[in-house]
Design a protein around this motif. Structure first.
Motif, PDB file in Angstrom:
ATOM      1  N   ASP A 232       0.896  -1.444  -0.206  1.00 28.00           N
ATOM      2  CA  ASP A 232       0.027  -0.117  -0.115  1.00 28.00           C
ATOM      3  C   ASP A 232       1.075   1.212  -0.021  1.00 28.00           C
ATOM      4  N   PHE A 233       0.235   2.422  -0.269  1.00 31.41           N
ATOM      5  CA  PHE A 233       1.055   3.803  -0.304  1.00 31.41           C
ATOM      6  C   PHE A 233       0.265   4.426   0.529  1.00 31.41           C
ATOM      7  N   GLU A 234       1.122   5.359   1.282  1.00 29.85           N
ATOM      8  CA  GLU A 234       0.696   6.216   2.223  1.00 29.85           C
ATOM      9  C   GLU A 234       0.467   7.642   1.504  1.00 29.85           C
ATOM     10  N   LYS A 236      -0.686  11.783   1.594  1.00 29.90           N
ATOM     11  CA  LYS A 236      -1.564  12.736   2.228  1.00 29.90           C
ATOM     12  C   LYS A 236      -1.202  14.065   1.443  1.00 29.90           C
ATOM     13  N   ASP A 237      -2.376  14.964   1.255  1.00 29.55           N
ATOM     14  CA  ASP A 237      -2.448  16.063   0.784  1.00 29.55           C
ATOM     15  C   ASP A 237      -1.712  15.884  -0.954  1.00 29.55           C
ATOM     16  N   GLY A 238      -1.939  14.937  -1.493  1.00 29.99           N
ATOM     17  CA  GLY A 238      -1.253  14.707  -2.909  1.00 29.99           C
ATOM     18  C   GLY A 238       0.029  14.624  -2.698  1.00 29.99           C
ATOM     19  N   ARG A 239       0.715  14.086  -1.883  1.00 31.98           N
ATOM     20  CA  ARG A 239       2.147  13.617  -1.697  1.00 31.98           C
ATOM     21  C   ARG A 239       2.191  12.353  -1.030  1.00 31.98           C
ATOM     22  N   LEU A 240       3.222  11.490  -1.640  1.00 32.25           N
ATOM     23  CA  LEU A 240       3.801  10.097  -0.869  1.00 32.25           C
ATOM     24  C   LEU A 240       4.486  10.542   0.268  1.00 32.25           C
ATOM     25  N   THR A 241       4.049   9.901   1.214  1.00 27.86           N
ATOM     26  CA  THR A 241       4.719   9.924   2.738  1.00 27.86           C
ATOM     27  C   THR A 241       5.343   8.656   3.196  1.00 27.86           C
ATOM     28  N   GLY A 242       4.708   7.710   2.622  1.00 34.68           N
ATOM     29  CA  GLY A 242       5.369   6.010   3.237  1.00 34.68           C
ATOM     30  C   GLY A 242       4.729   5.156   2.340  1.00 34.68           C
ATOM     31  N   LEU A 243       5.366   3.921   2.583  1.00 38.45           N
ATOM     32  CA  LEU A 243       4.936   2.845   1.938  1.00 38.45           C
ATOM     33  C   LEU A 243       4.692   1.540   3.086  1.00 38.45           C
ATOM     34  N   VAL A 244       3.583   0.963   2.832  1.00 35.33           N
ATOM     35  CA  VAL A 244       3.251  -0.242   3.624  1.00 35.33           C
ATOM     36  C   VAL A 244       3.763  -1.390   3.082  1.00 35.33           C
ATOM     37  N   CYS A 245       4.514  -2.320   3.678  1.00 36.75           N
ATOM     38  CA  CYS A 245       5.044  -3.411   3.046  1.00 36.75           C
ATOM     39  C   CYS A 245       4.789  -4.756   3.882  1.00 36.75           C
ATOM     40  N   LYS A 246       4.849  -5.847   3.417  1.00 37.48           N
ATOM     41  CA  LYS A 246       4.877  -7.099   3.897  1.00 37.48           C
ATOM     42  C   LYS A 246       6.342  -7.745   3.805  1.00 37.48           C
ATOM     43  N   GLU A 247       6.979  -8.015   4.848  1.00 37.16           N
ATOM     44  CA  GLU A 247       8.097  -8.466   4.989  1.00 37.16           C
ATOM     45  C   GLU A 247       8.146  -9.461   6.185  1.00 37.16           C
ATOM     46  N   ASN A 248       8.741 -10.735   5.752  1.00 36.17           N
ATOM     47  CA  ASN A 248       8.927 -11.917   6.900  1.00 36.17           C
ATOM     48  C   ASN A 248       7.769 -11.895   7.498  1.00 36.17           C
ATOM     49  N   GLY A 249       6.500 -12.023   6.813  1.00 33.71           N
ATOM     50  CA  GLY A 249       5.198 -12.115   7.436  1.00 33.71           C
ATOM     51  C   GLY A 249       4.629 -11.204   8.277  1.00 33.71           C
ATOM     52  N   CYS A 251       3.811  -6.791   8.829  1.00 36.24           N
ATOM     53  CA  CYS A 251       3.554  -5.537   8.129  1.00 36.24           C
ATOM     54  C   CYS A 251       4.444  -4.413   8.597  1.00 36.24           C
ATOM     55  N   VAL A 252       5.113  -3.647   7.865  1.00 33.09           N
ATOM     56  CA  VAL A 252       5.903  -2.807   8.211  1.00 33.09           C
ATOM     57  C   VAL A 252       5.833  -1.573   7.439  1.00 33.09           C
ATOM     58  N   ARG A 253       6.113  -0.151   8.215  1.00 36.61           N
ATOM     59  CA  ARG A 253       6.085   1.006   7.297  1.00 36.61           C
ATOM     60  C   ARG A 253       7.236   1.732   7.173  1.00 36.61           C
ATOM     61  N   ILE A 254       7.556   2.268   5.963  1.00 31.84           N
ATOM     62  CA  ILE A 254       8.662   2.786   5.506  1.00 31.84           C
ATOM     63  C   ILE A 254       8.518   4.045   5.027  1.00 31.84           C
ATOM     64  N   ASP A 255       9.206   4.999   5.788  1.00 35.92           N
ATOM     65  CA  ASP A 255       9.359   6.257   5.119  1.00 35.92           C
ATOM     66  C   ASP A 255       9.597   6.692   3.866  1.00 35.92           C
ATOM     67  N   ALA A 256       9.031   7.238   2.952  1.00 27.71           N
ATOM     68  CA  ALA A 256       9.410   7.408   1.514  1.00 27.71           C
ATOM     69  C   ALA A 256       9.011   8.738   1.031  1.00 27.71           C
ATOM     70  N   PRO A 257      10.000   9.657   1.237  1.00 31.11           N
ATOM     71  CA  PRO A 257       9.630  11.184   0.627  1.00 31.11           C
ATOM     72  C   PRO A 257       9.816  11.086  -0.757  1.00 31.11           C
ATOM     73  N   VAL A 258      10.732  10.335  -1.363  1.00 35.34           N
ATOM     74  CA  VAL A 258      10.716  10.215  -2.705  1.00 35.34           C
ATOM     75  C   VAL A 258      11.082   8.821  -3.146  1.00 35.34           C
ATOM     76  N   CYS A 259      10.259   8.162  -3.848  1.00 37.66           N
ATOM     77  CA  CYS A 259      10.128   6.803  -4.418  1.00 37.66           C
ATOM     78  C   CYS A 259       9.967   6.725  -5.833  1.00 37.66           C
ATOM     79  N   ILE A 260      10.971   5.864  -6.416  1.00 35.52           N
ATOM     80  CA  ILE A 260      10.919   5.462  -7.678  1.00 35.52           C
ATOM     81  C   ILE A 260      10.479   4.089  -7.817  1.00 35.52           C
ATOM     82  N   LEU A 261       9.266   4.143  -8.490  1.00 39.99           N
ATOM     83  CA  LEU A 261       8.508   3.159  -8.528  1.00 39.99           C
ATOM     84  C   LEU A 261       8.804   2.122  -9.926  1.00 39.99           C
ATOM     85  N   ALA A 262       9.551   1.227  -9.603  1.00 37.83           N
ATOM     86  CA  ALA A 262       9.863   0.480 -10.897  1.00 37.83           C
ATOM     87  C   ALA A 262       9.723  -1.195 -10.828  1.00 37.83           C
ATOM     88  N   VAL A 263       8.319  -1.238 -10.773  1.00 35.11           N
ATOM     89  CA  VAL A 263       7.775  -2.521 -10.228  1.00 35.11           C
ATOM     90  C   VAL A 263       7.766  -3.652 -11.443  1.00 35.11           C
TER      91      VAL A 263
END
Length: 544
Positions: A232-234, A236-249, A251-263
């Motif tokens: 998932d993507f966090e 707020k007010d039209g700006r990316l603030t963080g990423l929600v991730c599944k890691e080792n089973g 749920c973790v949150r990662i700060d992401a002021p800038v994110c290159i999306l190369a999926v």
């Protein structure tokens, strides 16, 4: 240094490059200090006179005199090498840049950012290439599909299990394509990729190159977290603030002021999540079809004649336009390669092609595909025109569902003669399928909508008029080839940024590349955009 633009010699000419250059320049070989190949191709227009065509950079005494004497004969001064310099931006970056996806786009973006001191964090839902290779080979032996570690997902991206072709048609005034090739060569790829007109690495060598590239990213200060899936993507007010991730089973949150999306082009769950957040995207055209196998010896003789036996495995590229106006063409041609089960979702089946560096397999294979537009696939899927952003993705899934059902989980195979006659194949002819993964006879034609199946038949018959035997009745067809490119484009502005600030769509999955090299170049482009805009994030020691 001077450049010879077109130095030709018979393919079996035993003279050294120094001797060839000296003969072309009409000078003694003793005057030549060095020769470097800038480009090499094969001229096969006359099968009895096959020739190598070289573009050579030559260091020689008396260069000015030679330029005056031979300037009108394809000799010019070697242009200076292009070395772009990046100027670091001044905007504050509250944390390190995050990159999602460790395919060529993501890895090259991480490489450049790490080299410039930005300490990027690279997230990959799949596994390192060593573990990924074991997972894929276990699946091909009949084991269960791992939805997060397969031919599509994992370090290196989908191109890891392919021919490793590096040729591209994109224009490159900024020199990024050359930079990509240089980085690959520095990481262990055959240096011939720097000058061959059809460069390729091969899947076996590419895995080792990817490991070296990973090491370079880590040595330069980057971090890579495998088995970390963005769910998932966090925003707020039209700006990316963080990423929600599944890691080792977990749920973790990662700060992401800038994110290159190369999926990558197969991250369908990510496309669905972006659509939920109304991240601007649009449906785009792509191509679907089947894989076809022929004996490589047949292709070799057709392309090179009898002189081609000792030459590298011959490729081909064929195109046609049907009576109904549809374009049919070969895609991702793999000389001396094999077909692979490239599935990534349970209950769905897709195929791709793969070659090792030597390209020494018995068969040649390529995809024979038809380009389809959003108005096409939406109509076939629902029975009425629709312009839903994810309609192309759902159409791909429907074709893959049919392929899985036709083969009951195995790759369905049909001979071309039976494909034309619309009957099931009961046995093989003179070609034995070279397929990684279990296969079975199945009605491949029934996977595709009738119009597409007809177009592919018409195209193959046309290609038989150019390559003798291409339309032979025992040619092996398998399906479905559905992952030629992304079904969506994630929109970005002139600064490479989405309307969601801080989100930078990148590479093939975002709809801005079509293969290993163009995706890697787009990764460099996005990294440059971040470097030129933002100052490097300070470490704790620097802040003190």
């Amino acid at each position: 240094m001077i450049r010879i633009l077109e130095c030709k010699c018979p393919v079996h000419d035993a003279r050294s490059l120094e001797e060839l250059a000296a003969a072309y320049l009409q000078i003694s070989p003793r005057r030549i200090r060095s020769v470097r190949i800038q480009r090499r191709s094969i001229d096969a227009r006359k099968k009895q006179e096959l020739k190598y065509v070289y573009c050579l950079d030559v260091e020689v005494s008396g260069e000015k005199e030679l330029l005056r004497r031979l300037g009108k004969r394809g000799v010019t001064e070697t242009p200076p090498a292009f070395h772009p310099r990046l100027k670091e931006g001044s905007e504050h970056l509250s944390g390190r840049p995050v990159i999602v996806g460790a395919g060529p786009a993501g890895m090259f973006a991480a490489f450049l950012l790490a080299r410039h001191g930005y300490r990027p964090l690279l997230l990959e839902r799949g596994q390192p290439v060593e573990k990924r290779q074991r997972d894929v080979e276990e699946f091909w032996r009949g084991g269960p599909l791992n939805p997060e570690s397969n031919v599509q997902f994992g370090e290196g991206g989908a191109g890891t299990f392919s021919d490793g072709k590096l040729n591209t048609m994109i224009k490159d005034p900024a020199g990024r394509i050359r930079r990509v090739l240089e980085i690959f060569a520095a990481c262990g790829a055959d240096p011939a990729i720097l000058y061959d007109s059809r460069p390729h690495i091969g899947t076996d060598c590419l895995r080792q190159v990817i490991k070296k590239l990973r090491e370079e990213i880590l040595l330069a200060g980057g971090e890579i977290r495998f088995g970390c899936q963005v769910t998932d993507f966090e925003i707020k007010d039209g700006r990316l603030t963080g990423l929600v991730c599944k890691e080792n089973g977990l749920c973790v949150r990662i700060d992401a002021p800038v994110c290159i999306l190369a999926v990558g082009h197969s991250a369908r769950d990510t496309f669905e999540k972006l659509a939920q957040h109304r991240v601007p995207m649009e449906a785009k055209a792509f191509a679907v079809g089947i894989r076809i196998e022929h004996p490589q010896a047949m292709i070799q003789e057709s392309q090179y004649g009898l002189q081609g036996k000792n030459l590298p495995a011959a490729p081909y590229k064929v195109t046609a336009r049907t009576k109904g106006g549809r374009g049919v063409y070969s895609f991702c041609m793999c000389p001396g390669g094999c077909v692979v089960n490239a599935s990534s979702e349970p209950g769905l089946l897709a195929v791709n092609g793969m070659s090792c560096h030597a390209r020494d397999g018995e068969n040649a294979n390529s995809a024979i595909v038809v380009t389809i537009a959003p108005s096409d696939y939406a109509g076939w899927l629902t029975g009425k025109p629709s312009y839903d952003i994810l309609a192309g993705m759902e159409f791909q899934r429907e074709l893959e569902r049919r392929a899985w059902q036709q083969g009951k989980g195995r790759v369905p195979v049909q001979l071309f003669g039976d494909y034309r006659s619309r009957r099931a194949s009961a046995g093989l002819g003179g070609i034995v399928p070279d397929i990684r993964g279990e296969w079975t006879f199945g009605p491949v034609r029934e996977i595709l909508p009738g119009e597409l199946g007809d177009a592919i038949e018409e195209g193959i018959l046309h290609f038989g008029t150019h390559i003798r035997g291409f339309d032979r009745e025992d040619a092996i067809l398998s399906g479905v080839e559905s992952r030629t490119s992304s079904p969506v484009r994630i929109l970005r502005d002139e600064n490479r940024e989405s309307a969601v600030r801080g989100l930078y769509p990148c590479g093939e999955g975002a709809g801005y590349a079509g293969g290993i090299t163009s995706a890697a170049a787009d990764g460099l482009k996005l990294a440059e955009a971040i470097i030129s805009r933002y100052a490097r994030p300070q470490t704790g020691k620097e802040q003190q």
